[in-house]
Design an enzyme around this catalytic site. Structure first.
Site, mmCIF file in Angstrom:
data_model
loop_
_atom_site.group_PDB
_atom_site.id
_atom_site.type_symbol
_atom_site.label_atom_id
_atom_site.label_comp_id
_atom_site.label_asym_id
_atom_site.label_seq_id
_atom_site.Cartn_x
_atom_site.Cartn_y
_atom_site.Cartn_z
ATOM 1 N N ALA A 9 0.950 -1.091 -0.019
ATOM 2 C CA ALA A 9 -0.081 0.009 0.137
ATOM 3 C C ALA A 9 0.940 1.298 -0.010
ATOM 4 O O ALA A 9 0.417 2.322 -0.015
ATOM 5 C CB ALA A 9 -0.932 -0.146 1.238
ATOM 6 N N SER A 10 2.272 1.071 -0.081
ATOM 7 C CA SER A 10 2.957 2.290 -0.008
ATOM 8 C C SER A 10 3.025 3.120 -1.221
ATOM 9 O O SER A 10 3.745 4.442 -1.253
ATOM 10 C CB SER A 10 4.314 2.025 0.450
ATOM 11 O OG SER A 10 4.961 1.026 -0.460
ATOM 12 N N ARG A 33 6.962 -2.229 3.149
ATOM 13 C CA ARG A 33 8.539 -1.906 4.148
ATOM 14 C C ARG A 33 8.397 -0.516 4.144
ATOM 15 O O ARG A 33 8.865 -0.223 5.124
ATOM 16 C CB ARG A 33 9.499 -2.624 3.082
ATOM 17 C CG ARG A 33 9.631 -4.056 2.714
ATOM 18 C CD ARG A 33 10.498 -4.520 1.647
ATOM 19 N NE ARG A 33 10.153 -3.715 0.458
ATOM 20 C CZ ARG A 33 10.722 -4.128 -0.637
ATOM 21 N NH1 ARG A 33 11.834 -4.848 -0.704
ATOM 22 N NH2 ARG A 33 10.532 -3.514 -1.826
ATOM 23 N N ASP A 55 8.288 -7.289 5.413
ATOM 24 C CA ASP A 55 8.527 -7.575 4.148
ATOM 25 C C ASP A 55 8.134 -8.947 3.537
ATOM 26 O O ASP A 55 8.563 -9.992 4.195
ATOM 27 C CB ASP A 55 10.613 -7.857 4.462
ATOM 28 C CG ASP A 55 11.102 -8.200 3.062
ATOM 29 O OD1 ASP A 55 10.350 -8.463 2.182
ATOM 30 O OD2 ASP A 55 12.165 -8.097 3.171
ATOM 31 N N LEU A 56 7.296 -8.958 2.632
ATOM 32 C CA LEU A 56 6.598 -10.145 2.406
ATOM 33 C C LEU A 56 7.648 -11.087 1.715
ATOM 34 O O LEU A 56 7.111 -12.312 1.100
ATOM 35 C CB LEU A 56 5.165 -9.907 1.650
ATOM 36 C CG LEU A 56 4.597 -8.888 2.321
ATOM 37 C CD1 LEU A 56 3.130 -8.492 1.587
ATOM 38 C CD2 LEU A 56 4.040 -9.808 3.708
ATOM 39 N N SER A 132 -1.803 -9.888 -13.253
ATOM 40 C CA SER A 132 -1.342 -8.882 -14.226
ATOM 41 C C SER A 132 -1.886 -9.499 -15.523
ATOM 42 O O SER A 132 -2.138 -10.783 -15.689
ATOM 43 C CB SER A 132 0.121 -8.908 -14.467
ATOM 44 O OG SER A 132 0.563 -8.463 -15.643
ATOM 45 N N TYR A 146 8.804 -13.127 -14.006
ATOM 46 C CA TYR A 146 7.637 -12.110 -13.683
ATOM 47 C C TYR A 146 6.298 -12.600 -14.176
ATOM 48 O O TYR A 146 5.441 -12.973 -13.687
ATOM 49 C CB TYR A 146 7.816 -10.683 -14.239
ATOM 50 C CG TYR A 146 6.678 -9.868 -13.674
ATOM 51 C CD1 TYR A 146 6.495 -9.272 -12.573
ATOM 52 C CD2 TYR A 146 5.875 -9.428 -14.893
ATOM 53 C CE1 TYR A 146 5.324 -8.817 -12.242
ATOM 54 C CE2 TYR A 146 4.605 -8.644 -14.779
ATOM 55 C CZ TYR A 146 4.714 -8.422 -13.069
ATOM 56 O OH TYR A 146 3.419 -7.553 -12.798
ATOM 57 N N VAL A 181 0.109 0.013 -16.034
ATOM 58 C CA VAL A 181 -0.486 1.129 -14.965
ATOM 59 C C VAL A 181 0.577 1.971 -14.665
ATOM 60 O O VAL A 181 1.730 1.645 -14.345
ATOM 61 C CB VAL A 181 -1.084 0.255 -13.773
ATOM 62 C CG1 VAL A 181 -1.771 1.385 -13.085
ATOM 63 C CG2 VAL A 181 -1.975 -0.856 -14.014
ATOM 64 N N THR A 183 2.687 3.392 -12.505
ATOM 65 C CA THR A 183 3.012 3.388 -11.025
ATOM 66 C C THR A 183 4.499 3.469 -10.704
ATOM 67 O O THR A 183 5.362 3.804 -11.934
ATOM 68 C CB THR A 183 2.550 2.215 -10.467
ATOM 69 O OG1 THR A 183 3.296 0.892 -10.917
ATOM 70 C CG2 THR A 183 1.066 1.965 -10.570
HETATM 71 N N1 LIG Z 1 1.967 -1.282 -12.767
HETATM 72 C C1 LIG Z 1 1.866 -2.199 -13.701
HETATM 73 O O1 LIG Z 1 2.022 -1.981 -14.987
HETATM 74 C C2 LIG Z 1 1.216 -3.443 -13.257
HETATM 75 C C3 LIG Z 1 0.608 -4.189 -14.544
HETATM 76 C C4 LIG Z 1 0.007 -5.527 -13.805
HETATM 77 C C5 LIG Z 1 0.105 -5.842 -12.503
HETATM 78 N N2 LIG Z 1 0.897 -5.085 -11.829
HETATM 79 C C6 LIG Z 1 1.012 -5.497 -10.374
HETATM 80 O O2 LIG Z 1 0.386 -4.489 -9.267
HETATM 81 C C7 LIG Z 1 0.930 -4.844 -8.108
HETATM 82 C C8 LIG Z 1 1.262 -3.412 -7.525
HETATM 83 O O3 LIG Z 1 2.300 -2.875 -8.315
HETATM 84 P P1 LIG Z 1 2.342 -1.389 -8.787
HETATM 85 O O4 LIG Z 1 2.452 -1.205 -10.156
HETATM 86 O O5 LIG Z 1 1.535 -0.593 -7.716
HETATM 87 O O6 LIG Z 1 4.022 -0.929 -8.397
HETATM 88 P P2 LIG Z 1 4.757 0.046 -7.483
HETATM 89 O O7 LIG Z 1 4.203 1.195 -7.364
HETATM 90 O O8 LIG Z 1 6.083 -0.405 -7.376
HETATM 91 O O9 LIG Z 1 4.250 -0.901 -6.182
HETATM 92 C C9 LIG Z 1 4.549 -2.161 -5.325
HETATM 93 C C10 LIG Z 1 4.116 -2.140 -4.112
HETATM 94 O O10 LIG Z 1 4.458 -3.642 -3.497
HETATM 95 C C11 LIG Z 1 5.427 -3.427 -2.373
HETATM 96 N N3 LIG Z 1 6.405 -4.473 -2.225
HETATM 97 C C12 LIG Z 1 7.363 -4.835 -3.285
HETATM 98 N N4 LIG Z 1 8.233 -5.549 -2.698
HETATM 99 C C13 LIG Z 1 7.521 -5.910 -1.239
HETATM 100 C C14 LIG Z 1 8.370 -6.569 -0.465
HETATM 101 N N5 LIG Z 1 9.219 -7.544 -0.397
HETATM 102 N N6 LIG Z 1 7.520 -6.871 0.857
HETATM 103 C C15 LIG Z 1 6.543 -6.030 0.868
HETATM 104 N N7 LIG Z 1 6.011 -5.068 0.118
HETATM 105 C C16 LIG Z 1 6.565 -5.230 -1.086
HETATM 106 C C17 LIG Z 1 6.026 -2.051 -2.448
HETATM 107 O O11 LIG Z 1 6.309 -1.678 -1.342
HETATM 108 P P3 LIG Z 1 7.581 -1.281 -0.456
HETATM 109 O O12 LIG Z 1 8.635 -1.125 -1.454
HETATM 110 O O13 LIG Z 1 7.491 0.260 0.339
HETATM 111 O O14 LIG Z 1 7.943 -2.386 0.259
HETATM 112 C C18 LIG Z 1 4.860 -1.241 -3.040
HETATM 113 O O15 LIG Z 1 3.867 -0.827 -2.196
HETATM 114 C C19 LIG Z 1 2.280 -5.676 -8.316
HETATM 115 O O16 LIG Z 1 1.907 -7.092 -7.798
HETATM 116 C C20 LIG Z 1 2.481 -5.659 -9.923
HETATM 117 O O17 LIG Z 1 3.003 -7.000 -10.343
HETATM 118 C C21 LIG Z 1 1.355 -3.762 -11.925
#
Ligand SMILES: NC(=O)c1ccc[n+]([C@@H]2O[C@H](COP(=O)([O-])OP(=O)(O)OC[C@H]3O[C@@H](n4cnc5c(N)ncnc54)[C@H](OP(=O)(O)O)[C@@H]3O)[C@@H](O)[C@H]2O)c1
Length: 254
Positions: A9-10, A33, A55-56, A132, A146, A181, A183
């Site tokens: 959620a960060s 984290r 840390d998941l 995804s 991935y 997306v 992000t």
């Molecule tokens: N962006 C895209 O294009 C896209 C497309 C399809 C699916 N997704 C999926 O959407 C989900 C969210 O990604 P996002 O796009 O929002 O990217 P993001 O902005 O990088 O967010 C990823 C989140 O996962 C957390 N995370 C990563 N490693 C972690 C760990 N070891 N322990 C706990 N938390 C962890 C991060 O928190 P901390 O770093 O603070 O721990 C952050 O809050 C992911 O599962 C990604 O695969 C993304």
């Protein structure tokens, strides 16, 4: 009071889902984290917010997260934390890939199992596993690990969804399958998208609409819906070739 737990959620999709759940009247438990980010998000939320640092990639942190929240009346679990990386399989770092498998696959598996048992006992609850569109493809050249992690999430979710339907359960489980997306995903994966992404806010809106509408597979963007449909009919070799071309463009555009 309704309570939801959101992992990752960060930033990005997780932060936007947490905001929307808060506006729907949920108390939200947010975890990641980077606690400074979680604290900033908590200031934006109206209802009671609980911050848990975890840390998941560590099984003990997944279990700690469950132990700390199991008596908090959680009825919505959002397994969102995850990350990607790009490169030929023979050149990518093994330790980082194993960590990706731990977060994208093992943490989702562990938390789904622990909470699902409680949800089934109460005959209520919703689980959203953020997969995804990568998980709908036959494979992903240059992002092979991935894509494989996300295919696991889609398959696991569909299997559990059918078990729940077969026993007439009111518990619902969904897999969110977005395309790109906007992000921090790209910064972490060290790549850039070949096509323009949707906003995390729009993605979160579609995610919750699909989740509470009890859809098993949620594909938010129209383009990806078309692509996902085409994958069912096109030869796997063709899809793999096109996916590889798109992935190599991500590297070129860096
Ligand atoms: N962006 C895209 O294009 C896209 C497309 C399809 C699916 N997704 C999926 O959407 C989900 C969210 O990604 P996002 O796009 O929002 O990217 P993001 O902005 O990088 O967010 C990823 C989140 O996962 C957390 N995370 C990563 N490693 C972690 C760990 N070891 N322990 C706990 N938390 C962890 C991060 O928190 P901390 O770093 O603070 O721990 C952050 O809050 C992911 O599962 C990604 O695969 C993304």
């Amino acid at each position: 009071m309704k309570t939801a737990l959101v992992t990752g959620a960060s930033s990005g999709i997780g932060a936007e889902i947490a905001k929307r759940l808060d506006s729907l009247g949920f108390n939200v438990i947010i975890t990641a984290r980077r606690t400074d980010r979680l604290e900033a998000l908590a200031l934006e939320l109206q209802n009671d917010t609980t911050i848990i640092e975890a840390d998941l990639s560590r099984q003990e942190d997944c279990e700690m997260l469950y132990e700390q929240t199991k008596d908090m009346n959680v009825s919505v679990l959002i397994n969102n934390a995850g990350f990607g990386m790009i490169g030929d399989f023979d050149s990518t770092d093994l330790e980082r890939e194993l960590s990706m498998i731990d977060v994208n696959v093992k943490a989702v598996h562990i938390l789904t199992k622990l909470f699902l048992k409680d949800f089934i006992a109460k005959n209520r609850g919703y689980i959203l596993n953020v997969a995804s569109s990568a998980g709908l493809m036959p494979g992903g050249p240059l992002m092979a690990t991935y894509y494989a992690t996300k295919a696991y999430v889609v398959s696991l979710t569909q299997g559990i969804a059918q078990e729940l339907k077969d026993r007439g359960s009111r518990v619902s489980i969904s897999a969110l399958c977005p395309g790109p997306v906007e992000t921090e995903f790209n910064d972490v994966a060290e790549c850039s998208f070949a096509v323009k992404g949707i906003s995390p806010d729009y993605c979160a809106e579609c995610a919750l609409k699909g989740l509470f509408g009890r859809k098993t597979l949620i594909v938010p963007d129209a383009g990806m819906k078309l692509a996902a449909g085409a994958v069912k009919f096109a030869p796997r070799k063709l899809i793999l070739g096109v996916t590889g071309k798109l992935q190599s463009k991500k590297l070129e555009d860096q």
